[in-house]
Write a protein that holds these residues in place. Sequence first.
Motif, PDB file in Angstrom:
ATOM      1  N   ASP A 252       0.769  -1.183   0.114  1.00  0.00           N
ATOM      2  CA  ASP A 252       0.093   0.162  -0.079  1.00  0.00           C
ATOM      3  C   ASP A 252       0.794   1.127  -0.077  1.00  0.00           C
ATOM      4  O   ASP A 252       0.580   2.169  -0.804  1.00  0.00           O
TER       5      ASP A 252
ATOM      6  N   ALA B  39      -6.379  -6.199  -2.758  1.00  0.00           N
ATOM      7  CA  ALA B  39      -7.749  -5.832  -3.201  1.00  0.00           C
ATOM      8  C   ALA B  39      -8.654  -5.844  -2.147  1.00  0.00           C
ATOM      9  O   ALA B  39      -9.430  -5.110  -1.803  1.00  0.00           O
TER      10      ALA B  39
ATOM     11  N   TYR C  24      -8.355  -3.560   0.724  1.00  0.00           N
ATOM     12  CA  TYR C  24      -9.028  -2.081   0.197  1.00  0.00           C
ATOM     13  C   TYR C  24     -10.458  -2.161   0.234  1.00  0.00           C
ATOM     14  O   TYR C  24     -11.293  -1.115   0.596  1.00  0.00           O
TER      15      TYR C  24
ATOM     16  N   PHE D 285     -11.713   6.856  -2.653  1.00  0.00           N
ATOM     17  CA  PHE D 285     -10.608   6.603  -3.399  1.00  0.00           C
ATOM     18  C   PHE D 285      -9.574   7.833  -3.726  1.00  0.00           C
ATOM     19  O   PHE D 285      -8.368   7.600  -4.047  1.00  0.00           O
TER      20      PHE D 285
ATOM     21  N   ASN E  27      -6.947   7.480  -0.853  1.00  0.00           N
ATOM     22  CA  ASN E  27      -6.529   6.071  -0.896  1.00  0.00           C
ATOM     23  C   ASN E  27      -5.963   5.876  -2.394  1.00  0.00           C
ATOM     24  O   ASN E  27      -6.385   5.077  -2.906  1.00  0.00           O
TER      25      ASN E  27
ATOM     26  N   ALA F 161      -5.542   2.217  -3.334  1.00  0.00           N
ATOM     27  CA  ALA F 161      -6.766   1.510  -3.541  1.00  0.00           C
ATOM     28  C   ALA F 161      -7.221   1.862  -5.030  1.00  0.00           C
ATOM     29  O   ALA F 161      -7.829   1.104  -5.596  1.00  0.00           O
ATOM     30  N   THR F 162      -6.951   3.326  -5.263  1.00  0.00           N
ATOM     31  CA  THR F 162      -7.430   3.584  -6.724  1.00  0.00           C
ATOM     32  C   THR F 162      -6.841   2.888  -7.778  1.00  0.00           C
ATOM     33  O   THR F 162      -7.262   2.391  -8.519  1.00  0.00           O
TER      34      THR F 162
ATOM     35  N   LEU G 151      -7.656  -1.120  -7.336  1.00  0.00           N
ATOM     36  CA  LEU G 151      -9.193  -1.463  -7.486  1.00  0.00           C
ATOM     37  C   LEU G 151      -9.684  -0.963  -8.870  1.00  0.00           C
ATOM     38  O   LEU G 151     -10.569  -1.596  -9.585  1.00  0.00           O
TER      39      LEU G 151
END
Length: 197
Positions: A22, A65, A68, A103, A106, A109-110, A113
Amino acid sequence: MYENAKQARSVKRIDALLNTADRLLSEGAEVSNISIALLTKEAGLKRTSTYKFFQTPEDIKYALASKYLVALTSHVKKSQFSLEDKTLHELCSNLVDACFDFFNENLGATKLLLGNSFLHSVDKDVFKDLSDTVLNKFENKINLPNMFDKHGVFLVTNQILLAVLSLNFRQNNLLNDTGKREALRASHAYLISCTTK
């Protein structure tokens, strides 16, 4: 795989790897650059112990994933939908805002995902938790009309919302107001189509 980690030391190693992935994504690394060698080096772990839980970099990315998506679910659950929200459109707008904010806050995560195909491969129970959370938020605010399989409807609603945000991110390398408006339009239109008689 990592779900079988029982010992505190193993759980700590897994957390260190996922947190390192991350951090690297948030600091600018691309998803394709995430490897077991890089993560173990950055986390200060031995590569051999990592292979007990993750056989490939893809295994780590799938685990991240899911992590997240759990964080997104928690964010939506904590999001304050205003007391005035009495319509499906207003609730959809709050949901889109909550996802959009998550998002934007983060980057890892963007990238993972929305910028890749990992959203489609996360554990179905993790995605179901997100959908159940959204359904509960909506039902606590308004009387939803009868619809066939509400849980299924909200699974699809969330998939639509995230797919539109994903398209927006992939086209622009960022999320913008156009993506936000389209995510609202598409998710709201789908819900309306499921509630008409």
